[in-house]
Design an enzyme around this catalytic site. Structure first.
Site, PDB file in Angstrom:
ATOM      1  CG  ASP A  66      -0.241  -0.394   2.519  1.00  0.00           C
ATOM      2  OD1 ASP A  66       1.004  -0.393   2.553  1.00  0.00           O
ATOM      3  OD2 ASP A  66      -0.929  -0.692   3.500  1.00  0.00           O
ATOM      4  CG  ASP A 135      -8.850  -1.434  11.982  1.00  0.00           C
ATOM      5  OD1 ASP A 135      -7.859  -2.064  11.550  1.00  0.00           O
ATOM      6  OD2 ASP A 135      -9.280  -0.405  11.415  1.00  0.00           O
ATOM      7  CG  HIS A 137      -5.735  -2.113   8.868  1.00  0.00           C
ATOM      8  ND1 HIS A 137      -5.872  -1.237   9.917  1.00  0.00           N
ATOM      9  CD2 HIS A 137      -4.445  -2.004   8.487  1.00  0.00           C
ATOM     10  CE1 HIS A 137      -4.724  -0.626  10.154  1.00  0.00           C
ATOM     11  NE2 HIS A 137      -3.832  -1.076   9.299  1.00  0.00           N
ATOM     12  CD  GLU A 142      -8.732   0.854   8.118  1.00  0.00           C
ATOM     13  OE1 GLU A 142      -8.850  -0.047   8.963  1.00  0.00           O
ATOM     14  OE2 GLU A 142      -7.924   1.802   8.250  1.00  0.00           O
TER      15      GLU A 142
HETATM   16  C1  GLP Z   1      -0.367   0.178   8.592  1.00  0.00           C
HETATM   17  C2  GLP Z   1      -0.027  -0.618   7.339  1.00  0.00           C
HETATM   18  C3  GLP Z   1      -0.258  -2.112   7.532  1.00  0.00           C
HETATM   19  C4  GLP Z   1       0.327  -2.556   8.846  1.00  0.00           C
HETATM   20  C5  GLP Z   1      -0.361  -1.838   9.966  1.00  0.00           C
HETATM   21  C6  GLP Z   1       0.108  -2.277  11.345  1.00  0.00           C
HETATM   22  O1  GLP Z   1      -1.677   0.608   8.634  1.00  0.00           O
HETATM   23  N1  GLP Z   1      -0.759  -0.177   6.202  1.00  0.00           N
HETATM   24  O2  GLP Z   1       0.316  -2.828   6.451  1.00  0.00           O
HETATM   25  O3  GLP Z   1       0.185  -3.955   8.999  1.00  0.00           O
HETATM   26  O4  GLP Z   1      -0.100  -0.445   9.814  1.00  0.00           O
HETATM   27  O5  GLP Z   1       1.287  -1.621  11.665  1.00  0.00           O
HETATM   28  P1  GLP Z   1       2.220  -1.958  12.872  1.00  0.00           P
HETATM   29  O6  GLP Z   1       2.978  -3.188  12.469  1.00  0.00           O
HETATM   30  O7  GLP Z   1       3.114  -0.776  12.996  1.00  0.00           O
HETATM   31  O8  GLP Z   1       1.366  -2.177  14.061  1.00  0.00           O
END
Ligand code: GLP
Length: 246
Positions: A66, A135, A137, A142
Site C-alpha cells: 500500500d 482493527d 486491517h 479496513e
Molecule cells: C499500517 C499498514 C499495515 C500494517 C499496519 C500495522 O496501517 N498499512 O500494512 O500492517 O499499519 O502496523 P504496525 O505493524 O506498525 O502495528
C-alpha cells in the site's frame, strides 16, 4: 494455516526470516512487502543474513501492499521511502525492482488497476509478508472491505489514523486519510502468506482473526482459508488464543 508462537520479538523475527530464507533458496521470485513497525525486526534480521552472505535478493521483485495518498513525493513517511530505509536499500534489491502503488498518479483508480496488472505480469506474488492493524486491517483494507477486492483507493479508519500518527510526530492531522492498497482479493492470490504479529496490543485482534468468523469485519481472517499461510506471533500477541498451535 500454521501458527508459530515464539517467546518474543527477536524469536519472531528469526522464525519469519527463516521462512523467507527458505523460500529464497527454493526459488522465490516475487516478494510482497508490508510496512508498519512489526516486520522491521524481520527485515533487520534479513539484512544481517544478507551481510553474512546467507541471503540474496538479486533477481527478486518486490511489491508493497500500500501507499498513502497525499504526501509529497519523497516524504520520509511515504511507504516507498520507508521500505527503502528499513530494508531494501540495505540488501541487493534493485531499486527498480521494488514496486509500490502510484499514489501520485493524476488518476489513482487507473493506478490501482495498473498495479494489479503489474503484479499479474510479474507472475503473481510468491510470498506476501503481512502485519495486522488493531482493527484487523491488512494493507489498508479496513473492516468491511470485500474479501474479493482488488487494488483500490480507500479511506483510513480513525483508529488507523490515530495509530499511524506516531510516525508523524504524534500529529493526527499530518496523517493522510486516504491510501492506495492492494485489495483483500489481491493479497489472497499470493501463493503464500506470512502474517507477523507482536505485542499485547494485538492480542485481541489476533484472537478475532484466528478464532472468529472469516469475514470482511476482520480482513486478516482470510489467512485461515488460504492454502499456504503461516502466522508467526509472540507470546504477548498470543495471549487471547487457546494454546494449541496448529
Ligand atoms: C499500517 C499498514 C499495515 C500494517 C499496519 C500495522 O496501517 N498499512 O500494512 O500492517 O499499519 O502496523 P504496525 O505493524 O506498525 O502495528
Amino acid at each position: 494455516m500454521r501458527l508459530l508462537i515464539r517467546p518474543g520479538v527477536p524469536e519472531v523475527a528469526e522464525a519469519a526470516a527463516d521462512l523467507i530464507e527458505e523460500r529464497l533458496r527454493s526459488g522465490l521470485r516475487v516478494l510482497g512487502l508490508a510496512t508498519g513497525s512489526t516486520p522491521v525486526p524481520t527485515y533487520t534480521e534479513l539484512i544481517r543474513r544478507h551481510r553474512a552472505g546467507r541471503v540474496s535478493f538479486s533477481g527478486v521483485r518486490a511489491f508493497l501492499l500500500d501507499e498513502y495518498i497525499g504526501l509529497p513525493d519523497g516524504h520520509p513517511e511515504c511507504y516507498r521511502e520507508v521500505i527503502r530505509r528499513d530494508f531494501t536499500a540495505h540488501v541487493d534489491f534493485d531499486d527498480d525492482a521494488v514496486r509500490s502503488p502510484d499514489a501520485w498518479s493524476a488518476d489513482p483508480d487507473a493506478a490501482a488497476a495498473e498495479y494489479d496488472a503489474e503484479i499479474r505480469a510479474a507472475g503473481g506474488v510468491d510470498l506476501q509478508v503481512l502485519g495486522i492493524g488493531r482493527d484487523g486491517h491488512i494493507g489498508f483494507n479496513e473492516p468491511g472491505t470485500p474479501l474479493d477486492s482488488r487494488t483500490h483507493v480507500t479511506d483510513l479508519a480513525d483508529e488507523t489514523v490515530v495509530d499511524n500518527s506516531r510516525f508523524f510526530g504524534g500529529v493526527r492531522d499530518s496523517v493522510p486519510t486516504r491510501a492506495l492498497t492492494q485489495g483483500v482479493g489481491t493479497i489472497r492470490e499470493a501463493r503464500s502468506l506470512l502474517l507477523v504479529v507482536t505485542g499485547a496490543a494485538k492480542a485481541t485482534v489476533l484472537a478475532n482473526a484466528l478464532r472468529g468468523e472469516i469475514a470482511p469485519g476482520c480482513p486478516a481472517s482470510v489467512v485461515r482459508d488460504h492454502p499456504d499461510a503461516v502466522v508467526i506471533c509472540d507470546e504477548a500477541a498470543a495471549a487471547g488464543l487457546d494454546r494449541t498451535p496448529d
